[in-house]
Design a protein around this motif. Structure first.
Motif, PDB file in Angstrom:
ATOM      1  N   GLU A 132      48.820  37.206  37.349  1.00 56.45           N
ATOM      2  CA  GLU A 132      49.682  38.124  36.596  1.00 56.45           C
ATOM      3  C   GLU A 132      50.966  37.426  36.154  1.00 56.45           C
ATOM      4  OE1 GLU A 132      51.911  42.442  37.116  1.00 56.45           O
ATOM      5  OE2 GLU A 132      49.975  42.079  38.100  1.00 56.45           O
ATOM      6  N   THR A 148      52.092  46.886  39.684  1.00 58.79           N
ATOM      7  CA  THR A 148      51.645  45.985  40.744  1.00 58.79           C
ATOM      8  C   THR A 148      52.606  46.023  41.919  1.00 58.79           C
ATOM      9  OG1 THR A 148      50.529  44.525  39.172  1.00 58.79           O
ATOM     10  CG2 THR A 148      51.112  43.586  41.311  1.00 58.79           C
ATOM     11  N   ILE A 161      56.173  40.257  37.365  1.00 58.64           N
ATOM     12  CA  ILE A 161      55.191  41.160  37.957  1.00 58.64           C
ATOM     13  C   ILE A 161      55.496  42.582  37.504  1.00 58.64           C
ATOM     14  CG2 ILE A 161      54.254  42.093  40.122  1.00 58.64           C
ATOM     15  CD1 ILE A 161      53.484  39.206  39.618  1.00 58.64           C
ATOM     16  N   ILE A 181      48.438  37.622  42.149  1.00 57.20           N
ATOM     17  CA  ILE A 181      49.857  37.553  41.791  1.00 57.20           C
ATOM     18  C   ILE A 181      50.112  36.394  40.823  1.00 57.20           C
ATOM     19  CG2 ILE A 181      52.168  37.101  42.688  1.00 57.20           C
ATOM     20  CD1 ILE A 181      51.082  39.912  43.248  1.00 57.20           C
TER      21      ILE A 181
END
Length: 521
Positions: free
Chosen positions: A157, A169, A165, A154
């Motif tokens: 990204e 995802t 995000i 996370i």
């Protein structure tokens, strides 16, 4: 979607401090509960307690913490809907863009020997499951993180995408979240069912519903055949030695068939404490050998059982592979070798074969008797207990009268252990150190005997024969005329047992009944 606010409430606090520190550096406001809030504050991380945020204290000794409209309104609001956003303003509710949560450890709690019903009940998470489901339902506007292993992904990204995000995802995390809550509820349901009195279901092992929870770890090149897709999923609760736990040292990527064959070889190896070598071809052993002192001799004995069938097989050994053993293995084409370890010279030698898969696995660990075995059928699932249990010859019965010598008994136990893992109808001819000939997967037992005798090539004198099921007629025994076999081990139980026993007596072959069948399909 810019992340401004995150709700953090975790039972498993692995990695949470470092993760939240990064969120705070990105100016993300943190709302937290109880023990999580305390931990974060101890690490100098600014947080707002749920009680301060909602204006309502935790009650009922922590049973009610997050069940409040200010929490669920902030999670479930559709941010593309102006009317819903206006309602949030009206009631003083802030949007919550991220939920980081995992649940009370119910499964670990009930696994404890001293777990009481009260312990189990208090470890049923209510608020956590509700938060996960709310966030996952609204995944288009909320990020739900339930696995500490995802923290790094996370953050990576977010760093790449200006602290945002992607929708892909968010969807993936939502699916993972719903999978978690489904499995969690299954454990609770199964546990409580096991405590109920049910006249129809006396075996509480087989619960009203059977759900599978496996995590995909690898996409395979294909399934059993190139036109079939394939993937490997793992049960992360399994503790016993298993192929998904093996470490790949070198060679080509494992195929669907490699994994399945190695699994079958490992199951046979688990039957033995002494050094054992198993060669598998198409899920069945084509050679099993053992030697108290030499793994090399064990491999050679297994290979001698059926060297033709061993070509293109996989090998499982429960002791380290030495250079001497590797030199022998190097002479034939093998798909894969699994062992606890390889010495340096053996590994160097075998690594030269670029396509040969080399794997190591810790063979220590108990077999899990509570695990199920299941077979998929179209439209359903057949579920059963695994065929486990130590093979003990003490209850066996000699039905031909004479006493069995210790040396013959050793051979009978060895052959019976191997027969247990072969596709029915299965016949094993073996001595105390290795298999001699095997008949496997035949539609009649007499044909399996014929195949085993053919594979044995006359090397039957003093050997024994094991049959995974009873002999329905004496014809199989009549085939043994002139074989000079010492003994036969079989379950017994045929309506023609007396005829079969008489045939064995005529051939001067000792016959032993185990009273346990080992069909395998």
């Amino acid at each position: 979607m810019k992340i401004l606010r995150a709700l953090v409430s975790v039972s498993n606090k692995e990695g949470i401090v470092d993760f939240v520190k990064v969120l705070r550096k990105q100016k993300i406001e943190i709302i937290s509960t109880g023990g999580t809030s305390k931990l974060l504050e101890e690490n100098n991380i600014k947080v707002m307690s749920v009680s301060d945020y909602t204006g309502f204290p935790e009650i009922l000794q922590g049973r009610v913490k997050t069940l409040h409209p200010k929490i669920y309104g902030g999670l479930l609001v559709r941010r593309a809907d102006p009317h819903q956003l206006e309602q949030l303003k009206e009631f003083g509710i802030s949007e919550i863009h991220m939920v980081v949560i995992n649940l009370y450890p119910f499964e670990q709690t009930i696994a404890k020997a001293d777990c009481t019903l009260s312990d189990a009940i208090e470890n049923i998470d209510i608020g956590g499951v509700s938060l996960i489901r709310a966030a996952a339902k609204n995944y288009q506007d909320v990020i739900v993180i339930t696995d500490p292993k995802d923290y790094a992904l996370i953050l990576e990204e977010m760093n790449k995408n200006n602290h945002e995000i992607s929708s892909e995802t968010r969807m993936r995390l939502a699916v993972k979240a719903f999978s978690m809550t489904a499995a969690y509820d299954r454990h609770i349901s199964n546990y409580l069912y096991g405590l109920t009195d049910n006249q129809k279901d006396t075996d509480k092992f087989f619960t009203p519903s059977f759900q599978l929870r496996y995590r995909k770890v690898q996409d395979l090149r294909y399934g059993e055949n190139p036109h079939q897709g394939g993937a490997l999923y793992v049960d992360e609760t399994t503790q016993e030695p298993s192929i998904p736990k093996a470490k790949i040292l070198g060679g080509k990527e494992l195929s669907f068939n490699n994994i399945y064959d190695l699994h079958h070889g490992l199951d046979i190896a688990k039957e033995f404490k002494e050094p054992i070598c198993v060669i598998i071809k198409h899920t069945n052993p084509c050679g099993v050998g053992r030697d108290k002192h030499s793994m090399t001799k064990a491999f050679q004995a297994a290979l001698d059982s059926d060297p033709q069938s061993a070509f293109g097989g996989v090998v499982v050994l429960n002791r380290e592979v030495s250079e001497e053993c590797a030199l022998l293995m190097n002479k034939i084409f093998l798909e894969a070798i699994l062992a606890p370890s390889f010495d340096k010279k053996a590994l160097s030698l075998l690594e030269k074969k670029k396509n040969l898969r080399l794997l190591t696995l810790d063979f220590n660990g108990d077999v899990s008797p509570e695990k199920v075995d299941f077979k998929k059928i179209t439209g359903g699932l057949l579920v059963q207990h695994r065929d486990l249990g130590t093979i003990d010859p003490k209850p066996w019965t000699v039905v031909t009268g004479e006493k069995v010598l210790d040396s013959i008994q050793e051979s009978l136990v060895f052959a019976w252990k191997v027969a247990k893992h072969m596709t029915s109808n299965a016949i094993v001819i073996a001595n105390a150190s290795h298999t001699v000939g095997m008949g496997v997967g035949q539609t009649s037992r007499v044909e399996a005997v014929k195949q085993a005798l053919e594979k044995a090539q006359g090397k039957t004198k003093g050997a024994v024969l094991a049959s995974d099921g009873f002999f329905p007629f004496r014809d199989s025994i009549d085939l043994l005329e002139g074989s000079h076999l010492a003994a036969i081990v079989q379950p017994g139980g045929s309506i023609r047992d007396e005829e079969v026993i008489q045939a064995a007596k005529e051939k001067k072959i000792t016959m032993v009944f185990t009273k346990t069948r080992h069909f395998k399909h």
